[in-house]
Scaffold this active site. Structure first.
Site, short mmCIF file in Angstrom:
data_model
loop_
_atom_site.label_atom_id
_atom_site.label_comp_id
_atom_site.label_asym_id
_atom_site.label_seq_id
_atom_site.Cartn_x
_atom_site.Cartn_y
_atom_site.Cartn_z
N GLU A 69 0.84 -1.33 -0.09
CA GLU A 69 0.11 0.10 0.11
C GLU A 69 0.94 1.36 -0.02
O GLU A 69 0.72 2.29 0.75
CB GLU A 69 -0.87 0.06 1.05
N GLU B 111 -5.56 -10.92 -1.59
CA GLU B 111 -6.37 -10.74 -0.57
C GLU B 111 -7.82 -10.85 -1.00
O GLU B 111 -8.62 -10.13 -0.33
CB GLU B 111 -6.12 -9.58 0.19
#
Ligand code: G3I
Length: 387
Positions: free
Chosen positions: A178, A285
């Site tokens: 991220e 994910e």
């Protein structure tokens, strides 16, 4: 939906509600229950192994906590359907890097031992994340001329030790997690403590240290919302910069925390965009939330869709199954996609029970009794009509 199926879903949800009302951790594993299979779906005993169905295309992974290895129903689910695992939390810097030069490897090693005993691969998650960045990395006076070097050395020492510890046991690392900005006009996540301390070069330092510690492990940049063109453009600008500098990067991890309204075409475009840069793809994910929330829900918890509680509309579960079918069809069409992991293995344990608000959610392929949902059957058997 048949009455029997409705009863089964209500029974499953009431177990979740009971655990919550007893003060239980809703993100913890639920006890197994054995409701009758709905007549509209095949007998769960006849469910094929998901990992075998997908074996020609990619490995099938799931995120788990070490505590789940003590839950027989979770172990059975893992052994039957999954060829890869990811540590949901215990390989993060805040868990392993408790103090400078002190490494808490034991919980992650439990996962490794289980994986090796069961011929399961392990994805490493993650070496660097702004949400899991212990303060000791940044201790010191930023005005000091030696500060940057000090912080860089701490980062490189941490990554070197951790990657070396898991060398041969972890086959792929989310090196950085991220790091792309969510803000138009910004490329990097400016608020990250790593960015504040080192500027964007920290990403390059992290990848180079990981490669030096293990020449064979696959190295990924991992992020969410890659299915959204603007976010993807920012992430891929970072990737292109790394490639142009000769930084060792093997692939892009697409988190794919999506919802029932997500477009599978947009996901297709994300995988294609990475391929065109010559890199491989991992879906890292995946989960499909039942809720479609406005931005404010994620920013300050307002405007979130109301909790379905025990009344999840059948149409929503159908939409979820349809999207899962479309997504796996897209996944199978990309030779560059080598691994697809869900964030959790059953609805009995999912971070979406607590995010963005506390709410019943059922985002995975197996229900809280660890039984295959409509979404599972939609994925493994194209001949089954989504109920
Ligand atoms: O284990 C402690 C427990 O001892 C304590 O009583 C409790 C009090 O809140 O906290 C427990 O730790 C929580 C941990 O999950 C285990 O349940 C942490 O507070 C909580 O912050 C942590 O959340 C995790 C989150 O990352 C932050 O690290 C979620 O489980 C995990 O699913 C989530 O995973 C992230 C990926 O790493 C990156 N992509 C997004 C994804 C979802 O947020």
């Amino acid at each position: 939906m048949s009455e029997q199926m409705r009863t089964r879903i209500l029974a499953t949800i009431s177990i979740v509600a009971l655990a919550a009302s007893c003060g239980g951790d809703r993100n913890a594993s639920m006890p197994p229950v054995s409701p009758s299979p709905p007549p509209s779906l095949p007998d769960p005993a006849n469910a094929p192994r998901l990992k075998d169905v997908m074996a020609a295309h990619f490995s099938v992974g799931g995120a788990i906590e070490p505590s789940q290895l003590g839950v027989p129903a979770d172990v059975a689910l893992l052994q039957k359907h999954f060829s890869s695992i990811t540590a949901e939390n215990v390989m993060k810097p805040a868990r392993i890097g408790t103090a400078p030069g002190i490494y808490n490897f034991a919980p992650a090693d439990q996962l490794i031992q289980f994986a090796q005993a069961n011929f399961i691969q392990v994805r490493g998650h993650t070496l660097l994340w702004h949400q899991s960045a212990p303060a000791w990395f940044f201790a010191g006076d930023p005005a000091d001329p030696g500060y940057r070097t000090l912080v860089r050395q701490r980062l490189e020492a941490y990554i070197t030790e951790v990657v070396a510890h898991f060398r041969g046991a972890v086959y792929a690392w989310d090196v950085v997690n991220e790091v792309a900005s969510d803000t138009a006009g910004q490329t990097y996540r400016e608020s990250s403590p790593w960015q504040v301390a080192l500027g964007p070069d920290y990403i390059e330092y992290a990848f180079r240290a990981a490669r030096a510690a293990d020449p064979d492990v696959l190295l990924f940049i991992n992020d969410y919302n890659t299915e959204l063109p603007a976010k993807r453009a920012r992430l891929l600008a970072i990737v292109q910069d790394l490639i142009s500098k000769g930084v060792p990067i093997d692939g892009v991890g697409h988190q794919l925390h999506v919802n029932v309204n997500t477009s599978a075409t947009a996901v297709d475009e994300a995988l294609t965009a990475v391929e065109s840069l010559g890199l491989i793809n991992h879906v890292t994910e995946l989960d499909v939330s039942l809720y479609v929330d406005p931005g404010s829900c994620f920013e300050n918890g307002t405007g979130c869709q109301a909790d379905y509680g025990t009344n999840v509309p059948p149409s929503i579960l159908s939409a979820q199954a349809s999207l899962y079918r479309q997504l796996f069809s897209v996944f199978r069409s990309h030779a560059s996609l080598r691994s697809v992991s869900t964030w959790g293995i059953s609805d009995g344990h999912t971070w979406l029970s607590n995010f963005p608000v506390n709410r019943t959610n059922q985002p995975l392929l197996f229900d809280s009794a660890r039984l295959p949902k409509s979404a599972f059957w939609a994925v493994v058997d194209a001949s089954i009509a989504v109920p």
